[in-house]
Design an enzyme around this catalytic site. Structure first.
Site, mmCIF file in Angstrom:
data_model
loop_
_atom_site.group_PDB
_atom_site.id
_atom_site.type_symbol
_atom_site.label_atom_id
_atom_site.label_comp_id
_atom_site.label_asym_id
_atom_site.label_seq_id
_atom_site.Cartn_x
_atom_site.Cartn_y
_atom_site.Cartn_z
ATOM 1 N N HIS A 185 0.843 -1.193 0.000
ATOM 2 C CA HIS A 185 0.000 0.000 0.000
ATOM 3 C C HIS A 185 0.885 1.251 0.000
ATOM 4 O O HIS A 185 2.100 1.185 0.081
ATOM 5 C CB HIS A 185 -0.999 0.010 1.165
ATOM 6 C CG HIS A 185 -0.453 0.439 2.488
ATOM 7 N ND1 HIS A 185 -1.245 1.007 3.462
ATOM 8 C CD2 HIS A 185 0.792 0.370 3.032
ATOM 9 C CE1 HIS A 185 -0.516 1.273 4.525
ATOM 10 N NE2 HIS A 185 0.713 0.903 4.301
ATOM 11 N N CYS A 228 5.622 6.568 4.451
ATOM 12 C CA CYS A 228 4.453 5.776 4.036
ATOM 13 C C CYS A 228 3.903 6.268 2.698
ATOM 14 O O CYS A 228 3.039 5.627 2.102
ATOM 15 C CB CYS A 228 3.354 5.842 5.093
ATOM 16 S SG CYS A 228 3.874 5.114 6.657
ATOM 17 N N HIS A 286 5.050 0.275 -0.264
ATOM 18 C CA HIS A 286 5.728 -0.611 0.675
ATOM 19 C C HIS A 286 4.669 -1.607 1.112
ATOM 20 O O HIS A 286 3.591 -1.652 0.509
ATOM 21 C CB HIS A 286 6.327 0.177 1.856
ATOM 22 C CG HIS A 286 5.315 0.838 2.708
ATOM 23 N ND1 HIS A 286 4.639 1.980 2.312
ATOM 24 C CD2 HIS A 286 4.799 0.537 3.918
ATOM 25 C CE1 HIS A 286 3.784 2.358 3.235
ATOM 26 N NE2 HIS A 286 3.848 1.488 4.229
ATOM 27 N N HIS A 321 3.006 -4.818 4.101
ATOM 28 C CA HIS A 321 2.863 -5.348 5.452
ATOM 29 C C HIS A 321 2.312 -6.778 5.424
ATOM 30 O O HIS A 321 1.627 -7.177 4.483
ATOM 31 C CB HIS A 321 1.882 -4.490 6.270
ATOM 32 C CG HIS A 321 2.328 -3.077 6.465
ATOM 33 N ND1 HIS A 321 3.385 -2.749 7.269
ATOM 34 C CD2 HIS A 321 1.857 -1.897 5.973
ATOM 35 C CE1 HIS A 321 3.545 -1.424 7.265
ATOM 36 N NE2 HIS A 321 2.642 -0.888 6.478
ATOM 37 N N ASP A 341 -5.319 -10.471 -0.069
ATOM 38 C CA ASP A 341 -4.021 -11.124 0.083
ATOM 39 C C ASP A 341 -3.180 -11.038 -1.199
ATOM 40 O O ASP A 341 -3.672 -11.314 -2.298
ATOM 41 C CB ASP A 341 -4.219 -12.599 0.450
ATOM 42 C CG ASP A 341 -2.912 -13.243 0.845
ATOM 43 O OD1 ASP A 341 -2.100 -12.587 1.524
ATOM 44 O OD2 ASP A 341 -2.679 -14.413 0.456
ATOM 45 N N HIS A 342 -1.915 -10.662 -1.026
ATOM 46 C CA HIS A 342 -0.989 -10.513 -2.141
ATOM 47 C C HIS A 342 -1.490 -9.490 -3.156
ATOM 48 O O HIS A 342 -1.235 -9.617 -4.353
ATOM 49 C CB HIS A 342 -0.686 -11.855 -2.809
ATOM 50 C CG HIS A 342 0.317 -12.683 -2.035
ATOM 51 N ND1 HIS A 342 -0.020 -13.347 -0.891
ATOM 52 C CD2 HIS A 342 1.640 -12.927 -2.214
ATOM 53 C CE1 HIS A 342 1.045 -13.980 -0.417
ATOM 54 N NE2 HIS A 342 2.068 -13.740 -1.200
ATOM 55 N N GLU A 371 -1.093 -3.740 11.760
ATOM 56 C CA GLU A 371 -0.365 -3.342 10.555
ATOM 57 C C GLU A 371 1.083 -3.805 10.679
ATOM 58 O O GLU A 371 1.712 -4.214 9.702
ATOM 59 C CB GLU A 371 -0.439 -1.834 10.376
ATOM 60 C CG GLU A 371 0.056 -1.377 9.027
ATOM 61 C CD GLU A 371 -0.182 0.110 8.801
ATOM 62 O OE1 GLU A 371 -1.081 0.454 8.023
ATOM 63 O OE2 GLU A 371 0.538 0.930 9.417
#
Lengths: 136, 136, 136, 136, 136, 136
Positions: free
Chosen positions: B15, B34, B40, B42, B80-81, B125
Site C-alpha cells: 500500500h 508511508c 511498501h 505489510h 491477500d498478495h 499493521e
C-alpha cells in the site's frame, strides 16, 4: 480508580465435541473432525482478568499470588492433563466447546473473588481461535 | 450468556498512504515514508471477534468453520498478495490507513453475520501498531 | 568461550517475485500470486546473530549498540518502507525471494564486523515462513 | 466512526514493592520476594491505546509518529533503565505495583492528547501478568 | 538417534553493567545507561536445550520433569527476584552481561546432567536481544 | 550458497504416554499424569526446516507451496484432530513422546524431498516444551 489485573495460565486436555442425543451423522455434520470418538486435544491458554479498585494500602487490585492460587486449585488441578468429557463433572452433560469451557471457568472462579470484583475469562483453544466471557 | 468468539487470520499486501488531491509535499509532510510512490507493504494480522448468545444446541456462538470461510471469501481472497491502492476497489478513493482498512473489513463482514451478532475488527499493521473498530 | 549474540530488527517493504527474462505465463506458473505486477508486501522480521569470543574486559561479544547501529545503517535505512524491486540496487537483477534477501543482508553486514566473527541471518517473510543463511 | 489505535513500547526498570511506614516483616508478608531491598527488575511491555474519530482528511485517528514521540518523551525517557523507586519522582511515595505504574503512565500521557480522545494503558510486568487502566 | 529437548523458563532480576576497576566515566562510555548505579532490570527468558539419544524404554532423551526441577533449583531459585550484582555469588567479580549470565547458567546446569548429554543455553535479556552458549 | 527454509504448521491431537508391557504403577511412576488412560491433548506447533542450495533460476531452495503441501498431506492430514495412540499407525507400538513424534515426522517427510536436501524437525508440544531432530 478501577484497574483490570490479568494473569495467564494454561492446561492441556483432550476433548470431543458431540451430543449424546444426536446420532453420529448429525454430530459429524455439525462438529466435523472435532467429533472424533477417540478424542483430540489442545493446549488451552487461559487469561483471567479481574477488575476492581486499587487498594490504597498495598497498591494491588488483587494479590497476584492469590489469583494464581485460585486459578491453580479451581482450573489447572481440575482440567490439566484430563479428558474433559470423561473426567470433568461439568462436561458430563455439557458439550466442551471453547464457549462452554469459558463459562464453566467463569462460574468456578467468580465465587472465589470478592463480590465487588468483575471477572472476564479469555480462553485460547488454539493460537488462532479464542473466546471471552464476562458473565453478562 | 453472551460470549465473544475470535478468529485470527492474515494477509500480505502493498500500500501507499497519500491523497490524490494533495501535492507531493503535503503528502510527504503528513505521511512521510508511508507516501513512497513505489509502495511498501505489510503482513496484516487480523482478529475478527463475534459476540452473541451461545446456541444451546451446539454450544457455539458461531461455527468457527463458517467464520473462517467468511473471512476467507470476504477478506483474504480480496486483499491477500494485492496492492490495496490499485487493486482493491474500496481504496480507489479512500486512503488505506490501518484505521480505514479496519472499517472496510467491518463493513464487508457485518452483512454476512446474523443481525443480532456484534462484530469487532482488530488489525495489526505491524507487530507494534494495531487498530480496532466495532461499528460505533 | 564462544557465545552467539542475536538482535531482532524489522522492516516493511513491497516486492514482487519474477524474472524479466521469463514471460508472464512462466512467472505465473512458478511464482503464482507472488508475481502480482502491482506488488504485495511484508513486515520482514530480521534476526542478526554474531558469534565470537567474549571480550574479557567488557563481558561482551559485541556491543549491542554497535550491532544495532550496523543493522540500522545497512539494512533498515536501505530497505524499510521501500519497494525492493524498484528501489534497492541489489535486487535490480536479483529476484527478491526470502532466500536472496537473506544472502544480500549477510553480504552487507559481514564486512562491518571483525573478521573473526561468524554471522547468521534469519529472516521471517511472514510469521510462518522464514529462512536462515550463515555464509556457507 | 470511532476507532482505537494502539502502539506497543517497552522499557526496562528495577523496582521494589514495599511501604516505608510498614516494618520489614509486614512488607515481607504482603509483598514476598518483590520486597527484596536490593531490588529486582522487569522488561515492561506497554500498549498505549487511543480512541477517537477518524480524521476524514488523513484517515488517521492520531498520527502514529506523534503517539510514538509522546510515549518516548513521557515514558521511555523517564522510566527506561531506571530504578523506579529511587529515580522516578512519581514513585517516591507511591508503591510501584503494576497497577500504580499504569495509572501514572495514564496520567502522564492523557494531557498530551486532544481532550476528546479516550486513553487506555495496558502494561505487562511479565509475559504472564498484566494490567490495564482507562481512567474510570 | 540424537534429539534435542528444550525447556523454557524465566526469572526476573535487577543488574548493573560495570567494572569496579574502571572509573565512572569509562563505565559510562562503555556501558551507557546499563551502568545506572541504582540498577535496572529484566524479565530473563531462558531456554535450556539438552541433546542426547532417545531412551528406547521411555522414549525420552531426558524426563522433562527432571529438567524442569534442575532449572528450578539451579537457576530460578538462585536468580529470580534477585539483584544479580549484589546477591548472586557468581557475579561478585563478573560483569552480569547476557553473555556472562549464559555461561554461568551453562556451568551450573552441565554437572547436573549425564556426561554424554550436550547442553545449549539461550537467554533473552529482552524480547529483541538474546545470546546462546553451548560450552565450546 | 546453502540456505535453510522453514515453514510453520500445526495440528491438534490427543495422546497418552505409556508402555503396554509395563503395569500401571510403573507407567504412573515414569509418565505421571501423561499416563492418563483417558488421554489428554496438545496443540502441536511444527517447524519443518529444509537446507539446500538456492536454485539460480527461481531464487528458491524449495518452493514454499510444495513444502506446505508435503506437510499437509504427510502430517496434518494424518495427525490433526486424531488420537495418536489409537489412530496413527506409527504409534501403535511406539510411545508418542515429543521425541518419537519428531522422529516419525522426519521419517515421513524426508523421502518426499530431493535427496540432497537436509531436513530438521522442531516440534512444540507446549509453548514451553519442544524438541528437534535432524536425522543424525
Amino acid at each position: 480508580m478501577k484497574v483490570t489485573v490479568s494473569r495467564k495460565a494454561h492446561f492441556n486436555a483432550a476433548h470431543r465435541l458431540f451430543r449424546k442425543d444426536w446420532g453420529f451423522e448429525k454430530n459429524d455434520e455439525i462438529f466435523g473432525k472435532c467429533n472424533n470418538p477417540n478424542f483430540h486435544g489442545h493446549n488451552y491458554e487461559l487469561i483471567v482478568s479481574v477488575t476492581g479498585e486499587i487498594d490504597k494500602e498495598t497498591g494491588f487490585v488483587i494479590d497476584m499470588k492469590i489469583l494464581k492460587d485460585i486459578i491453580k486449585s479451581e482450573i489447572e488441578d481440575a482440567f490439566d492433563h484430563k479428558n474433559l468429557n470423561l473426567e470433568v463433572p461439568e462436561f458430563k452433560e455439557l458439550n466442551p466447546t471453547a464457549e462452554n469451557i469459558a463459562v464453566v471457568i467463569y462460574n468456578k472462579i467468580k465465587p472465589k473473588l470478592d463480590d465487588v470484583m468483575e471477572l472476564e475469562i479469555t480462553l485460547y483453544e488454539t493460537p488462532r481461535n479464542f473466546v471471552s466471557y464476562s458473565g453478562a
